[in-house]
Design a protein around this motif. Structure first.
Motif, PDB file in Angstrom:
ATOM      1  N   VAL A  48     -64.700  21.974 -18.124  1.00 49.85           N
ATOM      2  CA  VAL A  48     -64.701  20.602 -18.624  1.00 49.85           C
ATOM      3  C   VAL A  48     -63.973  19.653 -17.677  1.00 49.85           C
ATOM      4  CG1 VAL A  48     -64.865  21.323 -21.023  1.00 49.85           C
ATOM      5  CG2 VAL A  48     -62.610  20.957 -20.023  1.00 49.85           C
ATOM      6  N   ARG A  49     -63.159  20.197 -16.770  1.00 52.97           N
ATOM      7  CA  ARG A  49     -62.500  19.358 -15.771  1.00 52.97           C
ATOM      8  C   ARG A  49     -63.415  19.063 -14.587  1.00 52.97           C
ATOM      9  NH1 ARG A  49     -57.278  21.948 -13.740  1.00 52.97           N
ATOM     10  NH2 ARG A  49     -57.177  20.001 -12.571  1.00 52.97           N
ATOM     11  N   GLY A  50     -64.586  19.725 -14.544  1.00 53.40           N
ATOM     12  CA  GLY A  50     -65.540  19.438 -13.486  1.00 53.40           C
ATOM     13  C   GLY A  50     -65.687  20.519 -12.438  1.00 53.40           C
ATOM     14  N   TYR A  51     -64.984  21.634 -12.610  1.00 56.23           N
ATOM     15  CA  TYR A  51     -65.143  22.732 -11.662  1.00 56.23           C
ATOM     16  C   TYR A  51     -66.550  23.323 -11.787  1.00 56.23           C
ATOM     17  CZ  TYR A  51     -60.147  22.984 -10.526  1.00 56.23           C
ATOM     18  OH  TYR A  51     -58.886  22.712 -10.076  1.00 56.23           O
ATOM     19  N   THR A  52     -67.041  23.872 -10.688  1.00 56.66           N
ATOM     20  CA  THR A  52     -68.331  24.552 -10.740  1.00 56.66           C
ATOM     21  C   THR A  52     -68.183  25.839 -11.551  1.00 56.66           C
ATOM     22  OG1 THR A  52     -67.917  25.836  -8.735  1.00 56.66           O
ATOM     23  CG2 THR A  52     -68.942  23.664  -8.459  1.00 56.66           C
ATOM     24  N   ILE A  53     -69.321  26.407 -11.913  1.00 59.54           N
ATOM     25  CA  ILE A  53     -69.295  27.652 -12.686  1.00 59.54           C
ATOM     26  C   ILE A  53     -68.579  28.747 -11.906  1.00 59.54           C
ATOM     27  CG2 ILE A  53     -70.735  29.451 -13.717  1.00 59.54           C
ATOM     28  CD1 ILE A  53     -72.866  27.236 -14.150  1.00 59.54           C
ATOM     29  N   GLN A  54     -68.870  28.853 -10.598  1.00 59.05           N
ATOM     30  CA  GLN A  54     -68.232  29.881  -9.773  1.00 59.05           C
ATOM     31  C   GLN A  54     -66.724  29.666  -9.702  1.00 59.05           C
ATOM     32  OE1 GLN A  54     -69.665  32.737  -7.845  1.00 59.05           O
ATOM     33  NE2 GLN A  54     -67.483  33.058  -8.218  1.00 59.05           N
ATOM     34  N   ALA A  55     -66.313  28.431  -9.471  1.00 61.10           N
ATOM     35  CA  ALA A  55     -64.890  28.135  -9.375  1.00 61.10           C
ATOM     36  C   ALA A  55     -64.183  28.353 -10.709  1.00 61.10           C
ATOM     37  CB  ALA A  55     -64.675  26.707  -8.888  1.00 61.10           C
ATOM     38  N   SER A  56     -64.835  27.983 -11.811  1.00 56.89           N
ATOM     39  CA  SER A  56     -64.252  28.180 -13.146  1.00 56.89           C
ATOM     40  C   SER A  56     -64.110  29.663 -13.449  1.00 56.89           C
ATOM     41  CB  SER A  56     -65.127  27.509 -14.201  1.00 56.89           C
ATOM     42  OG  SER A  56     -65.240  26.121 -13.964  1.00 56.89           O
ATOM     43  N   PHE A  57     -65.117  30.436 -13.076  1.00 60.86           N
ATOM     44  CA  PHE A  57     -65.073  31.885 -13.270  1.00 60.86           C
ATOM     45  C   PHE A  57     -63.911  32.488 -12.481  1.00 60.86           C
ATOM     46  CE2 PHE A  57     -66.370  36.157 -11.810  1.00 60.86           C
ATOM     47  CZ  PHE A  57     -66.514  36.792 -13.044  1.00 60.86           C
ATOM     48  N   THR A  58     -63.747  32.027 -11.246  1.00 58.23           N
ATOM     49  CA  THR A  58     -62.636  32.509 -10.415  1.00 58.23           C
ATOM     50  C   THR A  58     -61.300  32.168 -11.044  1.00 58.23           C
ATOM     51  OG1 THR A  58     -63.977  32.279  -8.415  1.00 58.23           O
ATOM     52  CG2 THR A  58     -61.586  32.387  -8.126  1.00 58.23           C
ATOM     53  N   HIS A  85     -74.012  29.953  -8.105  1.00 54.09           N
ATOM     54  CA  HIS A  85     -73.278  29.492  -9.282  1.00 54.09           C
ATOM     55  C   HIS A  85     -72.383  28.296  -8.966  1.00 54.09           C
ATOM     56  CE1 HIS A  85     -74.668  33.006 -11.461  1.00 54.09           C
ATOM     57  NE2 HIS A  85     -74.169  33.806 -10.522  1.00 54.09           N
ATOM     58  N   GLU A  86     -72.567  27.711  -7.773  1.00 58.40           N
ATOM     59  CA  GLU A  86     -71.765  26.542  -7.393  1.00 58.40           C
ATOM     60  C   GLU A  86     -72.354  25.280  -7.999  1.00 58.40           C
ATOM     61  OE1 GLU A  86     -68.975  26.520  -6.118  1.00 58.40           O
ATOM     62  OE2 GLU A  86     -68.714  28.459  -5.147  1.00 58.40           O
ATOM     63  N   LYS A  87     -72.424  25.255  -9.339  1.00 56.91           N
ATOM     64  CA  LYS A  87     -72.991  24.118 -10.052  1.00 56.91           C
ATOM     65  C   LYS A  87     -72.062  23.747 -11.206  1.00 56.91           C
ATOM     66  CE  LYS A  87     -77.660  25.915  -9.197  1.00 56.91           C
ATOM     67  NZ  LYS A  87     -78.106  24.927  -8.231  1.00 56.91           N
ATOM     68  N   PRO A  88     -71.776  22.451 -11.402  1.00 56.13           N
ATOM     69  CA  PRO A  88     -70.967  22.026 -12.555  1.00 56.13           C
ATOM     70  C   PRO A  88     -71.833  21.938 -13.807  1.00 56.13           C
ATOM     71  CG  PRO A  88     -71.542  20.132 -11.246  1.00 56.13           C
ATOM     72  CD  PRO A  88     -72.123  21.335 -10.521  1.00 56.13           C
ATOM     73  N   LEU A  89     -71.211  22.050 -14.961  1.00 54.72           N
ATOM     74  CA  LEU A  89     -71.951  21.920 -16.217  1.00 54.72           C
ATOM     75  C   LEU A  89     -71.704  20.583 -16.888  1.00 54.72           C
ATOM     76  CD1 LEU A  89     -71.698  25.379 -18.031  1.00 54.72           C
ATOM     77  CD2 LEU A  89     -73.597  24.434 -16.739  1.00 54.72           C
TER      78      LEU A  89
END
Length: 350
Positions: A48-58, A85-89
């Motif tokens: 929700v802060r804007g991190y990509t899926i990959q970064a959030s997973f990390t 997975h380098e995509k924001p939601l």
């Protein structure tokens, strides 16, 4: 067992249905529900802060590793494995991997229940104080990562007395298939040094590996540091290049954990430590800690006593003394097996 264990099968079904990004867990391992909550909290907060899926997973895995250790961290998967997975939601400023990984150094927490490794801790600590390069090897589930983390925490808490090491940089291997020593250890180390203000942010793809190692040595010049490369692939041809490059700085010590010994020549200032299985007493105590039917201190103590006596008569150790196998055996013990063990112990006492 935890309901989280069903996640992997659900994940496979979602992928087959065309879902592009699936977070799930290893269904072959028992998952700590508190670790799952920790991952979920960090993962969704990052999204929700804007991190990509990959970064959030990390970020989610990093949060688990700090509290519950690397064994729990590795149970979380992002599928499909080789997808982008380098995509924001969410509609926010996109924060990618580089922003996520610009963090200070941290040491993963060892397991909350860490038994039977006091002598191993002493041997590893002594080896690190006396040698510049130490390799720690052991089979799957033996606990090399946990031992390395425990020793590093011990060092970090006693920096006033352990003068040979004043800083610890602990880097866990990237589990992505085909990840090189550069991807797994050197790039993350660069990010940690950037976060610590010891070097500028390098350009992606810049410099050959020997030059990168030279830049790291310059950044660490004058510092007595321990670099931990946890889970190294000894088959990677880049590993000896890294070791030789970092060895040029006498104040840098290097601890490498790996499933098998390094088969290329290393400096004479090198110690190889082999982690052995737990002894019978420690195996019994560890089993009792994780058995679902020994839910009080008294029951744990009684179960450990019964197990140790029975195993000595049988001439074998539960789980062959391998910590992860012991924990899995304890989690999977049925109540009938628990009662049978109690009867077997009573017969031995007659």
């Amino acid at each position: 067992p935890s309901t989280a264990l069903l996640a992997a099968k659900m994940g496979e079904a979602l992928i087959e249905a065309g879902v592009p990004h699936v977070v799930c867990c290893d269904h072959n391992e028992m998952l700590n529900d508190d670790a799952a909550l920790k991952f979920t909290d960090s993962f969704y907060f990052a999204l929700v802060r804007g991190y990509t899926i990959q970064a959030s997973f990390t970020k989610g895995r990093q949060a688990v590793a700090k509290v519950f250790g690397r064994d729990e961290e590795e149970k979380f998967w992002l599928l499909p494995e080789h997808s982008d997975h380098e995509k924001p939601l969410f509609d926010a400023d996109v924060i990618g991997w580089d922003d996520c990984d610009r963090r200070g150094k941290y040491i993963p927490a060892p397991p909350s229940i860490f038994l039977g490794r006091q002598i191993d801790m002493y041997e590893l600590l002594h080896s690190l104080r006396k040698n510049q390069v130490v390799t720690l090897t052991g089979g799957k589930g033996m606990g090399c990562s946990s031992l390395a983390a425990a020793v590093c925490h011990y060092i970090d808490e006693r920096r006033t007395t352990i003068t040979e090491i004043q800083e610890v940089y602990f880097i866990c291997a990237d589990k992505v298939l085909g990840a090189t020593t550069l991807d797994s250890f050197i790039r993350p180390l660069q990010h940690q040094l950037v976060a610590a203000g010891k070097m500028g942010m390098p350009e992606e793809g810049s410099s050959a590996l020997p030059h990168i190692c030279e830049d790291i040595c310059i950044a660490l010049n004058g510092s007595s540091v321990l670099l931990v490369f946890d889970g190294a692939d000894v088959r990677d041809e880049a590993l000896p290049v890294v070791i030789n490059g970092l060895f040029k700085m006498s104040t840098i010590k290097l601890l490498i954990t790996a499933p098998s010994p390094i088969d290329f020549p290393i400096t004479q200032d090198h110690k190889h430590v082999v982690l052995s299985p737990l002894d019978t007493e420690s195996s019994a105590r560890l089993f009792a800690e994780f058995c679902p039917y020994s839910d009080t201190p008294t029951k744990k103590k009684d179960l450990a006593t019964r197990l140790e006596s029975v195993e000595k008569i049988r001439g074998e150790k539960i789980g062959e003394g391998i910590p992860m196998d012991i924990i899995n055996a304890a989690n999977n013990m049925t109540f009938d097996e628990y009662e049978l063990l109690e009867k077997e112990y009573e017969l031995l006492q007659e």
